[in-house]
Design an enzyme around this catalytic site. Structure first.
Site, mmCIF file in Angstrom:
data_model
loop_
_atom_site.group_PDB
_atom_site.id
_atom_site.type_symbol
_atom_site.label_atom_id
_atom_site.label_comp_id
_atom_site.label_asym_id
_atom_site.label_seq_id
_atom_site.Cartn_x
_atom_site.Cartn_y
_atom_site.Cartn_z
ATOM 1 N N LYS A 90 0.844 -1.187 0.000
ATOM 2 C CA LYS A 90 0.000 0.000 0.000
ATOM 3 C C LYS A 90 0.882 1.240 0.000
ATOM 4 C CE LYS A 90 -3.844 1.965 2.719
ATOM 5 N NZ LYS A 90 -4.741 1.694 3.870
ATOM 6 N N SER B 35 -9.412 1.547 3.018
ATOM 7 C CA SER B 35 -8.585 2.342 2.126
ATOM 8 C C SER B 35 -7.516 1.537 1.408
ATOM 9 C CB SER B 35 -7.893 3.452 2.932
ATOM 10 O OG SER B 35 -7.044 2.883 3.922
ATOM 11 N N SER C 170 -9.761 -0.873 7.120
ATOM 12 C CA SER C 170 -9.235 -0.632 5.775
ATOM 13 C C SER C 170 -8.494 -1.799 5.146
ATOM 14 C CB SER C 170 -8.333 0.606 5.783
ATOM 15 O OG SER C 170 -9.095 1.759 6.024
#
Length: 467
Positions: free
Chosen positions: A80, A150, A174
């Site tokens: 990420k 996210s 997330s």
């Protein structure tokens, strides 16, 4: 089957037995990225040459030593885009960080590098991880639907075969939300078990780093590498090294699975509830005892989550918010500005509520080994859908709905594993989360793996890659 379709465990076995080379595996994943990226947009940055170099190094070591460093050596990974890797951009999917390049590896990137992984790229996040949809990225099963956030880019990359595994972060769900919406496995570990040094923060008292994988077994393999103390993270726990790999066999005799009688089945889509309750019955057939539990302080969950996250996020961004507010997206800037209006008293009340909630959850978890509940109350919605209307007429924003069932694990810091347990009539994945006591990742993974081993009985194979 193409190499990019292999689970981490299967790919490691193929390379160990010399039926697949690291160069072939990485090459297959990079080709898959080229094939899927125009439609899915999971990646901010693709580090193809870096990955090929790592694969060649792994292949040379295989030739020199006749074996690979188990179990992650030569395995393609995506990170990420909050996670620092020396010399690679960390943009947080924001114009604020568009020029930033890390000087050093984060704790988790260093651990993965030492294990011999091949970094194939950095994946999109909702800007600074402050959201539950990752609007740049499309769902792996239906590009007209949200990816979840996210860590949406990481989940989509794994689901699509554009990474063998990935790392995400989880502040209110997330990792687990996009895992559930894309039909992969996501693990939010115990708070402090995986060090966060070198990871861009959203809310320091709620942030976690963890893996997204195709199977529970793969998540266990990654956790065995990630877990460990780093004094540069003040919350990092110093605990003995653990091999999290679950024992095969699927027998859950003696384990107690908590079935919530409140909160987790309130305002939940009927297909989601049916899939999770069917999974309960299946766990019982494996020997587990189902025990009804009352979720404590349920009415305070969302207020406590927002009361902690909003002011902490605003404090982290205070300087940039004042010097260059125009560089934030409108939705993120509004949230950060709202944090400036929260009082110290509100924040302290949220801290007190968190303490009481954690204590109450620990008492509840004395009665059971895990709690099994829906990860999210609905499957992936259309990209232009902003609200969900429940059968009783109640309307809820998509973000509020997606965070509602995942936030308790962040507030309390307990481990939570999301795994696929079915699909709805539209073919979209449904996720169930298993929540356990602090540092009981081994138990949570054991239960998840037992379900996974027999998931074919439900007509659902978690490791499937969309065509």
């Amino acid at each position: 089957m193409q190499p990019y379709e292999l689970t981490l465990a299967a790919a490691a076995e193929e390379m160990r037995e010399r039926r697949l080379s690291p160069v072939e595996l990485v090459g297959s994943v990079l080709e898959r990225i080229e094939q899927t990226e125009p439609g899915l947009q999971a990646y901010v940055t693709v580090t193809a040459e870096r990955a090929r170099d790592a694969a060649r190094d792994a292949e040379r070591e295989l030739g020199a030593r006749s074996h690979l460093r188990a179990p992650l050596h030569g395995i393609p990974v995506a990170l990420k885009d909050l996670i620092d890797v020396a010399g690679v951009a960390t943009t947080a999917s924001s114009r604020v960080r568009s020029e930033h390049r890390a000087d050093a590896d984060s704790s988790v990137a260093a651990r993965l590098a030492a294990a011999g992984t091949a970094l194939v790229g950095k994946t999109h996040t909702h800007e600074f991880a402050y959201g539950l949809t990752t609007p740049q990225t499309r769902n792996a099963w239906d590009p007209d639907r949200v990816a979840g956030g996210s860590s949406g880019g990481s989940a989509v990359a794994v689901a699509a075969g554009a990474a063998t595994f990935a790392l995400g972060t989880d502040t209110g769900g997330s990792i687990r939300v996009p895992a559930a919406l894309n039909g992969v496995v996501g693990l939010k570990p115990t708070y402090g078990l995986v060090a966060r040094h070198g990871v861009t923060s959203l809310s320091w008292s709620l942030d976690h780093v963890g893996p997204l994988t195709r199977t529970v077994e793969d998540a266990a393999l990654v956790m065995s590498v990630l877990a460990g103390h780093d004094p540069r993270d003040p919350a990092s726990l110093s605990v003995p090294a653990t091999d999290y790999r679950p024992v095969p066999g699927g027998n859950l005799s003696g384990l107690r699975v908590g079935v919530p009688r409140n909160y987790y089945f309130d305002h939940v889509a009927p297909e989601v509830e049916a899939a999770v309750r069917t999974a309960h019955t299946h766990l019982e057939s494996l020997g587990a005892t189902l025990v009804e539990v009352e979720i404590p302080m349920a009415r305070y969950v969302q207020a406590t989550q927002w009361g902690l996250m909003v002011p902490e996020a605003t404090a982290y961004h205070e300087r940039t918010l004042r010097s260059a507010p125009e560089r934030y997206g409108d939705d993120i800037r509004v949230l950060l500005e709202a944090g400036e209006l929260m009082s110290a008293g509100d924040y302290l009340r949220a801290q007190r509520a968190r303490t009481l909630m954690r204590q109450a959850w620990l008492r509840m978890l004395d009665e059971v080994d895990v709690v099994a509940a829906p990860t999210v109350p609905a499957t992936a919605v259309r990209s232009d859908q902003e609200t969900i209307t429940w059968p009783d007429g109640t309307t809820e924003s998509v973000s509020d709905a997606y965070v509602r069932l995942s936030a308790p694990a962040n507030i309390t810091g307990v481990p939570a594993l999301s795994l696929p347990v079915g699909r709805d009539r539209a073919g979209m994945p449904i996720g169930m989360q298993l929540l356990g006591r602090p540092l009981a990742e081994d138990v949570v993974l054991r239960v998840g793996h037992a379900y996974e081993e027999t998931a074919a009985a439900h007509g659902y194979v978690p490791a499937a890659v969309p065509s």
